[in-house]
Design a protein around this motif. Structure first.
Motif, PDB file in Angstrom:
ATOM      1  N   ASN A 139      -2.226   2.001   5.069  1.00 21.65           N
ATOM      2  CA  ASN A 139      -3.030   1.749   6.261  1.00 21.65           C
ATOM      3  C   ASN A 139      -2.381   0.515   6.960  1.00 21.65           C
ATOM      4  O   ASN A 139      -2.209  -0.574   6.417  1.00 21.65           O
ATOM      5  CB  ASN A 139      -4.410   1.289   5.405  1.00 21.65           C
ATOM      6  CG  ASN A 139      -5.441   0.868   6.823  1.00 21.65           C
ATOM      7  OD1 ASN A 139      -5.297   0.949   7.941  1.00 21.65           O
ATOM      8  ND2 ASN A 139      -6.637   0.554   6.300  1.00 21.65           N
ATOM      9  N   PHE A 180      -5.800   4.991  -0.895  1.00 20.03           N
ATOM     10  CA  PHE A 180      -5.784   6.293  -0.447  1.00 20.03           C
ATOM     11  C   PHE A 180      -5.059   7.201  -1.209  1.00 20.03           C
ATOM     12  O   PHE A 180      -4.633   8.587  -0.785  1.00 20.03           O
ATOM     13  CB  PHE A 180      -5.176   6.363   0.954  1.00 20.03           C
ATOM     14  CG  PHE A 180      -5.616   5.258   1.913  1.00 20.03           C
ATOM     15  CD1 PHE A 180      -6.740   5.814   2.654  1.00 20.03           C
ATOM     16  CD2 PHE A 180      -5.176   4.059   2.036  1.00 20.03           C
ATOM     17  CE1 PHE A 180      -7.413   4.939   3.460  1.00 20.03           C
ATOM     18  CE2 PHE A 180      -5.725   3.222   2.918  1.00 20.03           C
ATOM     19  CZ  PHE A 180      -6.981   3.500   3.897  1.00 20.03           C
ATOM     20  N   ILE A 233       0.770  -1.150  -0.034  1.00 19.51           N
ATOM     21  CA  ILE A 233      -0.023   0.005  -0.111  1.00 19.51           C
ATOM     22  C   ILE A 233       0.988   1.243  -0.087  1.00 19.51           C
ATOM     23  O   ILE A 233       1.156   1.699   1.083  1.00 19.51           O
ATOM     24  CB  ILE A 233      -0.876  -0.019   1.254  1.00 19.51           C
ATOM     25  CG1 ILE A 233      -1.591  -1.311   1.485  1.00 19.51           C
ATOM     26  CG2 ILE A 233      -1.893   1.270   1.055  1.00 19.51           C
ATOM     27  CD1 ILE A 233      -2.162  -1.625   2.962  1.00 19.51           C
ATOM     28  N   SER A 261     -14.113   3.902  -1.934  1.00 18.34           N
ATOM     29  CA  SER A 261     -14.610   3.968  -0.355  1.00 18.34           C
ATOM     30  C   SER A 261     -13.966   5.095   0.410  1.00 18.34           C
ATOM     31  O   SER A 261     -14.566   5.667   1.206  1.00 18.34           O
ATOM     32  CB  SER A 261     -14.050   2.404   0.026  1.00 18.34           C
ATOM     33  OG  SER A 261     -14.882   1.444  -0.377  1.00 18.34           O
TER      34      SER A 261
HETATM   35  C1  LIG Z   1      -5.865  -0.585   2.111  1.00 16.46           C
HETATM   36  C2  LIG Z   1      -7.203  -0.873   1.917  1.00 16.46           C
HETATM   37  N1  LIG Z   1      -7.580  -1.865   1.139  1.00 16.46           N
HETATM   38  C3  LIG Z   1      -8.759  -1.928   0.767  1.00 16.46           C
HETATM   39  C4  LIG Z   1      -9.920  -1.584   1.582  1.00 16.46           C
HETATM   40  C5  LIG Z   1     -11.305  -2.033   1.456  1.00 16.46           C
HETATM   41  O1  LIG Z   1     -11.831  -1.077   0.718  1.00 16.46           O
HETATM   42  P1  LIG Z   1     -13.234  -1.142   0.155  1.00 16.46           P
HETATM   43  O2  LIG Z   1     -14.225  -0.800   1.033  1.00 16.46           O
HETATM   44  O3  LIG Z   1     -13.039  -0.268  -1.104  1.00 16.46           O
HETATM   45  O4  LIG Z   1     -13.601  -2.479  -0.364  1.00 16.46           O
HETATM   46  C6  LIG Z   1      -9.608  -0.743   2.651  1.00 16.46           C
HETATM   47  C7  LIG Z   1     -10.577  -0.219   3.621  1.00 16.46           C
HETATM   48  O5  LIG Z   1     -10.235   0.286   4.703  1.00 16.46           O
HETATM   49  C8  LIG Z   1      -8.028  -0.500   3.052  1.00 16.46           C
HETATM   50  O6  LIG Z   1      -7.900   0.401   3.808  1.00 16.46           O
END
Ligand SMILES: Cc1ncc(COP(=O)(O)O)c(C=O)c1O
Length: 485
Positions: free
Chosen positions: A257, A288, A252, A318
């Motif tokens: 995250n 992000f 990431i 999201s």
């Molecule tokens: C790094 C990461 N990937 C994927 C997701 C999931 O995202 P989505 O709601 O688009 O499935 C999140 C949600 O917190 C995230 O932080």
């Protein structure tokens, strides 16, 4: 079939159970029972698994069997364990807590709870007008069957444009729309990973990515992120890819995250080169990328350096827009997208047309929506950082330059104990160990700044009180478990 957790596995999960704060006056058996309840509460120990026999756990923990017997008895009495003579003991929950058949917690709505377990914003005001406009557009699609396994063309064009604007020329044939980024990850794993395949992830990392990897029985190795500004140690990361040659690396790079780190350009380029040499595919989660704060400039996408279709990028709506929309995507080569679409027919066929149209309308207003989000997030982050400095000055906090979370280093290995205790005062937390594999990270806590500033300040006040109490009083009661996003 019931699965079983072995003595050594449970011992690893339990970690420093005997030294957790807040247990000074409680006997060992009660501390052990409390630690097992804690694991159940934050989901690291699933429901319905068979615990090791008393003797086996006693050996693994190097304690007396009497202590384990007493701990199991206490767990039975509190409704966390069911036992049948000769057959063993299974984890369960007391009372009426609901658990989906997958073992996933379904949280009961509690409006008084300040939920810091979920790192996502509420919907922007533009959402309802976008939904209305989407409904107006719908008749254009009603003449067809409505199945678009790679997504409706308008949305694929809009997403391809986003990449092109970031300096990565992309055609709509390289985009597949999914039901969120998590779904994108799951589909990519289905396509690229066979059971037992090696996957490198950051530590800490996004817990639901770990869940997706476990579901595909990945053999996971980790790259530990530093707590300084830089995050990734380039030599260690590239060295471990060279040595272990994992099938995949899931990373990431933009405002990671939970740490909020941003990977610098030089490492992006070297990463792609090293991955190609090692035969490793890179799954790059860009959840992000729209959320740099304070005008932080973004390096080019990792896929910019890809000449061999090694990089699969995933992302979605999201974080900058709304999680409830459930719109995400994959960017890959056109043939990979076709293979993903073929894999998808065995899963969910296609994404809802109406939701995709809503996404098209939101993306048409991207600049005003995202600008407002960044302003909001920067103000909330500053309020959170300010409250932490004032109320919990012993915690070390690196201020993230983007994203929605910060990763606090606590003044002791207290994250799980704090999460349990904070439920008592109406704050739900995602403790550090949720972001790792092996029950470590007890010194860390992820704090999202997605709630209004007043809630964040209030939450920090309550946490400060609980932190102080942990040193003074006995163990906190077991409370409801958490869901993390
Ligand atoms: C790094 C990461 N990937 C994927 C997701 C999931 O995202 P989505 O709601 O688009 O499935 C999140 C949600 O917190 C995230 O932080």
């Amino acid at each position: 079939m019931t699965s079983q957790v072995r003595g050594v596995q449970l011992a690893r999960l339990l970690g420093q159970w005997h030294a957790l704060p807040g247990r000074r006056r409680s006997p060992d058996y009660a501390a052990l029972a409390g630690a097992v309840r804690g694991l159940l509460a934050d989901g690291r120990l699933p429901l319905g698994v068979r615990l090791p026999a008393e003797r086996e756990l006693a050996e693994a923990l190097r304690i007396s069997r009497t202590t384990v017997t007493a701990a199991y008895r206490e767990l039975r009495e509190s409704g966390h364990l069911a036992s049948r003579r000769g057959a063993g003991s299974w984890t369960m929950l007391p009372g009426t807590h609901r658990v989906a058949s997958t073992g996933l917690w379904t949280p009961l709505d509690d409006r008084d709870m300040i939920d810091l377990g979920v790192a996502a914003l509420s919907a922007p005001p533009q959402l309802v007008p976008a939904a209305r406009a989407a409904a107006e557009d719908l008749p254009r699609y009603l003449g067809g069957a409505g199945y678009h396994p790679t997504g409706i063309i308008e949305l694929r064009e809009a997403v391809a444009r986003l990449y092109t604007e970031r300096g990565l020329p992309t055609s709509p044939e390289q985009i597949m729309v999914t039901n969120g980024t998590q779904h994108a990850l799951d589909l990519v794993l289905r396509l690229t990973l066979s059971p037992g395949g090696g996957v490198l992830v950051e530590s800490p990392t996004y817990p639901n990515a770990l869940a997706a990897l476990s579901a595909r029985r990945a053999r996971i190795t980790t790259h530990g992120l530093a707590t300084d500004d830089v995050g990734w140690d380039a030599d260690l990361l590239l060295g471990s890819i060279r040595q272990t040659r994992p099938k995949l690396a899931y990373l990431i790079p933009e405002f990671q995250n939970p740490t909020g780190h941003l990977m610098e350009i030089g490492l992006r380029e070297r990463l792609v080169g090293t991955a190609h040499t090692a035969g490793t595919d890179l799954v790059i989660d860009e959840s992000f990328v729209d959320l740099p704060l304070d005008g932080t400039p973004l390096p080019p996408p990792v896929a910019t350096f890809d000449r061999h279709s090694r990089v699969i990028s995933i992302g979605g709506m999201s974080k900058p827009y709304w999680g409830g929309l459930r719109i995400g995507w994959v960017r890959a080569s056109a043939p990979q997208v076709q293979r993903l679409a073929a894999a998808r027919v065995g899963v969910d066929m296609a994404s809802p047309v109406l939701d995709q149209l809503v996404a098209v309308h939101l993306l048409a207003e991207a600049s005003s929506i995202v600008t407002a989000r960044r302003t909001q997030l920067a103000a909330q982050r500053d309020a959170l950082v300010g409250a932490l400095a004032e109320r919990l000055p012993d915690w070390r906090v690196a201020v993230p330059r983007g994203g929605v979370t910060l990763w606090a280093e606590l003044d002791g290995p207290i994250s799980s104990a704090l999460a349990r205790a904070s439920e008592e005062v109406g704050v739900r937390l995602a403790p550090g160990p949720r972001f790792g594999l092996d029950g470590t990270l007890e010194r860390f806590l992820r704090l999202p700044f997605t709630l209004p500033a007043a809630d964040l300040v209030e939450a920090v006040g309550r946490l400060a009180a609980v932190r102080y109490d942990l040193d003074r009083t006995g163990r906190p009661q077991w409370r409801e478990p958490t869901v993390i996003a």
